[in-house]
Design a protein around this motif. Sequence first.
Motif, PDB file in Angstrom:
ATOM      1  N   TYR A   1      -3.548   5.081   2.364  1.00 11.60           N
ATOM      2  CA  TYR A   1      -4.006   4.541   1.135  1.00 11.60           C
ATOM      3  C   TYR A   1      -5.436   4.877   0.964  1.00 11.60           C
ATOM      4  CZ  TYR A   1      -5.267   1.061  -2.424  1.00 11.60           C
ATOM      5  OH  TYR A   1      -5.425   0.629  -3.665  1.00 11.60           O
TER       6      TYR A   1
ATOM      7  N   CYS B   1      -2.785   1.948   5.974  1.00 11.79           N
ATOM      8  CA  CYS B   1      -4.067   1.571   5.536  1.00 11.79           C
ATOM      9  C   CYS B   1      -4.743   3.041   5.108  1.00 11.79           C
ATOM     10  CB  CYS B   1      -4.770   0.589   6.439  1.00 11.79           C
ATOM     11  SG  CYS B   1      -3.896  -1.141   6.339  1.00 11.79           S
TER      12      CYS B   1
ATOM     13  N   LEU C   1       0.933  -1.325  -0.180  1.00  8.96           N
ATOM     14  CA  LEU C   1      -0.035  -0.086   0.088  1.00  8.96           C
ATOM     15  C   LEU C   1       0.941   1.368  -0.015  1.00  8.96           C
ATOM     16  CD1 LEU C   1      -2.876  -0.853   2.521  1.00  8.96           C
ATOM     17  CD2 LEU C   1      -2.776  -1.101  -0.011  1.00  8.96           C
TER      18      LEU C   1
END
Length: 430
Positions: free
Chosen positions: A383, A380, A87
């Motif tokens: 992204y 996370c 990511l």
Amino acid sequence: MKCEKQEDYCVAIPLLYSGKDVITKAEKEQYNTIGGNASFMNTCFNGLNALSGVGILSIPYALASGGWFSLILLFIIAGSTFYTGLLIKRCMDVDPTIRTYPDIGDRAFGKTGGTIVSITVNIELYMVATGFLILEGDNMSNLFPDMDFYIYGTHIAAKTGFVILVAIIILPTSWLNSLSILSYISASGVLATVIILSSIFWAGAVDGIGFQEKGQIVNWNGIPSAISLYAFCYCAHPVFPTLYTSMRNQHQFTKVLFFCFTFCTVTYSFMAIIGYLMFGSKAESQITLNLPTHHISSRVAICTTLVTPIAKYALMLTPTVNAIEARFQSCNNKRMCSFLIRTILMISTVIVALSLPFFGYLMSLVGALLSATTSITIPCLCYMKISGIYRRIGVEVVIVGLVVLSGIVVAVVGTYVSLIDIINNLGVTS
């Protein structure tokens, strides 16, 4: 460095982003050419050195804390952190002006996001570097328990003296600023990991220690500590953007990640299993502290362990050094400023290492509070924001959301348990 402007961008200062959300193909091609000179093999060595090393010494203790069941959690964390590594690469591909890990936070959540990421990352890398010095002091005092130091008539305990001595040895490597050069030092760190693993296996199989311990299936009370230490083993994500931008061919970075994570997961799991079978619940926070020092294999393992901080210290602190040096761009003598910054950082890590000499608990705290945040949660969230996938519900959003949730749980529970352990031990030592 002379700044060469290309339309709305400044090549020398990639943080000066024009604000456009769409990067044209021509602009992307141009930024892809502004890479480093590190080859695929150089980057693999740097990546392996960032992921492996100190973690391999504490992994048997982690397995002893959680029991055999926690080995499954090791593989889950390995898979999750590999995914978040991808990511990070995707975030950098979306916006080629991103050059560092804090840049990702800045691109996703503005200046506040970049500042939060920068602080978290730098504290993590700083504490990992501090852990290196604690490790050195523990192992050298175990190898030479009767050695004391005297400076101008002042007595210095063995562990304290060894921490200072090792810091003096490591200091010249911290002055290097080329990742291509550091890759050769990293190669020695990777070799050291293989030697340590082989020596400990030899100690169990040949030197009479044996693999007679059965261990326990699960220890629920120790699961938080185990997970925190597993997360610490995969805490190299802040270095990934630096490695990515240093590559000559950045399209190969996914292969670099896959190779590094596979190699490290195999070595981690193998070390955890043989260490737990050798010492069971009596496994120390560093497996080298369990080894009888009269065996040659034990001495090889301990001595090789001493190479690891020398190989890793400079690489792990590179992003922190770069961030600090960026604040002193106006310094007239940049070489002298760089020298002073790196030296002062070294001195400060020595002070912290001598103040909190609890390797296992400190690394567990780093793993829970910082590593889980920087290696799982932050990639996370960034992204989702940069790619815009949060706007639509789908399989990818669910997967990323579950990974974020797991990272938050590890951070909260693991941090609480680690802080309690450190406070209790500070009370004992005082």
